[in-house]
Design a protein around this motif. Structure first.
Motif, PDB file in Angstrom:
ATOM      1  N   ARG A  71       0.857  -1.189   0.000  1.00  0.00           N
ATOM      2  CA  ARG A  71       0.000   0.000   0.000  1.00  0.00           C
ATOM      3  C   ARG A  71       0.894   1.241   0.000  1.00  0.00           C
ATOM      4  O   ARG A  71       0.985   1.966   0.993  1.00  0.00           O
ATOM      5  N   CYS A  72       1.549   1.479  -1.116  1.00  0.00           N
ATOM      6  CA  CYS A  72       2.409   2.662  -1.210  1.00  0.00           C
ATOM      7  C   CYS A  72       1.517   3.899  -1.274  1.00  0.00           C
ATOM      8  O   CYS A  72       0.675   3.990  -2.187  1.00  0.00           O
ATOM      9  N   ASN A 103       7.043  -5.415  -7.391  1.00  0.00           N
ATOM     10  CA  ASN A 103       7.460  -4.763  -6.140  1.00  0.00           C
ATOM     11  C   ASN A 103       8.470  -5.620  -5.380  1.00  0.00           C
ATOM     12  O   ASN A 103       8.924  -5.242  -4.307  1.00  0.00           O
ATOM     13  N   GLY A 112      -0.617  -2.728 -10.198  1.00  0.00           N
ATOM     14  CA  GLY A 112      -0.691  -3.871  -9.318  1.00  0.00           C
ATOM     15  C   GLY A 112       0.634  -4.639  -9.189  1.00  0.00           C
ATOM     16  O   GLY A 112       1.678  -4.158  -9.560  1.00  0.00           O
ATOM     17  N   ASP A 133      11.010  -2.666  -7.964  1.00  0.00           N
ATOM     18  CA  ASP A 133      10.951  -1.435  -7.166  1.00  0.00           C
ATOM     19  C   ASP A 133      11.806  -1.569  -5.914  1.00  0.00           C
ATOM     20  O   ASP A 133      11.814  -2.619  -5.258  1.00  0.00           O
TER      21      ASP A 133
HETATM   22  S1  SF4 Z   1       3.643  -1.867  -5.101  1.00  0.00           S
HETATM   23 FE1  SF4 Z   1       3.155  -0.708  -6.950  1.00  0.00          FE
HETATM   24  S2  SF4 Z   1       1.002  -1.197  -7.405  1.00  0.00           S
HETATM   25 FE2  SF4 Z   1       1.418  -1.849  -5.287  1.00  0.00          FE
HETATM   26  S3  SF4 Z   1       0.751  -0.105  -4.024  1.00  0.00           S
HETATM   27 FE3  SF4 Z   1       2.957   0.120  -4.424  1.00  0.00          FE
HETATM   28  S4  SF4 Z   1       3.109   1.431  -6.252  1.00  0.00           S
HETATM   29 FE4  SF4 Z   1       0.981   0.639  -6.140  1.00  0.00          FE
END
Ligand code: SF4
Length: 225
Positions: free
Chosen positions: A31-32, A101, A74, A123
């Motif tokens: 939940r970024c 992620n 997602g 990420d």
């Molecule tokens: S990991 Fe990516 S898709 Fe998931 S909440 Fe974070 S930014 Fe949004």
């Protein structure tokens, strides 16, 4: 088979240097607060719009004009049908980039080992010590394992969204020093954009400009080992 919540038939930006199609899979275990795709994070806020068969049919028809397929979300590794879908994409002969992620290193490793993905963009959101409080991730060691796998195999890159007030040069330096394999070539900074953030409070923050990203990247040069 996967449920595709979105499909972009042609993109010039999602896989730098390539003309790619982009498929969006819904659902995320993080939940970024700065997430730009809140409708993909909460499955209840979106619905499958295009079938996997429809995507595959398009890819077969346009194979000659495409350099690749980007699978994003997602968090795509949560989709149970991902491996089977990518095996069919590979039969078409299309290179694949996976955006993740990093929370499911076993899935990423399997996809890399079976050559079902050619590149991974993983990420790296913040120092691992902040993952719990910042993005609701309880097992940041999984993210570390995914980053390590991508760096070790040299098949992809690590990306960090620079958020105002959070990603200071000091914090970015701490992040870089935690992974000795990171360098200016495999670590990409991208600027935060307000507008549709998962946490509406973040929409009050200013955009991080390309000029600021260039300045920060230059400042980080000395931190890469
Ligand atoms: S990991 Fe990516 S898709 Fe998931 S909440 Fe974070 S930014 Fe949004």
């Amino acid at each position: 088979m996967i449920e595709c919540t979105g499909f972009n038939k042609v993109s010039l930006v999602d896989w730098p240097g390539r003309v790619s199609a982009v498929v969006f899979l819904r659902g995320c275990n993080f939940r970024c607060p700065w997430c730009q795709n809140p409708d993909l994070v909460e499955p209840s806020r979106s619905a499958p719009l295009v079938t996997a068969d429809g995507v595959l049919q398009y890819l077969r028809q346009r194979r000659a004009m495409l350099d690749g397929l980007v699978v994003t979300g997602g968090e795509p590794t949560l989709s149970p049908g991902l491996t089977a879908f990518l095996a069919l994409v590979k039969e078409i002969g299309l290179p694949v980039k996976l955006d993740t992620n990093g929370s499911r290193p076993e899935v990423v490793r399997e996809l890399l080992d079976r050559r079902l993905v050619d590149a991974v963009a993983v990420d790296y959101k913040a120092p691992l010590r902040l993952y719990g409080s910042l993005v609701s991730c309880d097992n940041p060691e999984n993210v570390a394992a995914t980053i390590a796998a991508v760096l070790r195999q040299k098949r992809g890159y690590v990306r960090t969204t620079v958020v105002p007030g959070l990603h200071t040069p000091e914090l970015l330096t701490e992040m870089v020093k935690a992974f000795p394999g990171l360098n200016a070539g495999n670590h990409r900074l991208q600027g935060f954009r307000p507008g549709t953030c998962l946490n509406p409070e973040y929409n009050r923050l200013p955009q991080v400009t390309p000029h600021e990203i260039a300045r920060l990247s230059k400042e980080l040069q000395g931190a890469y080992l």
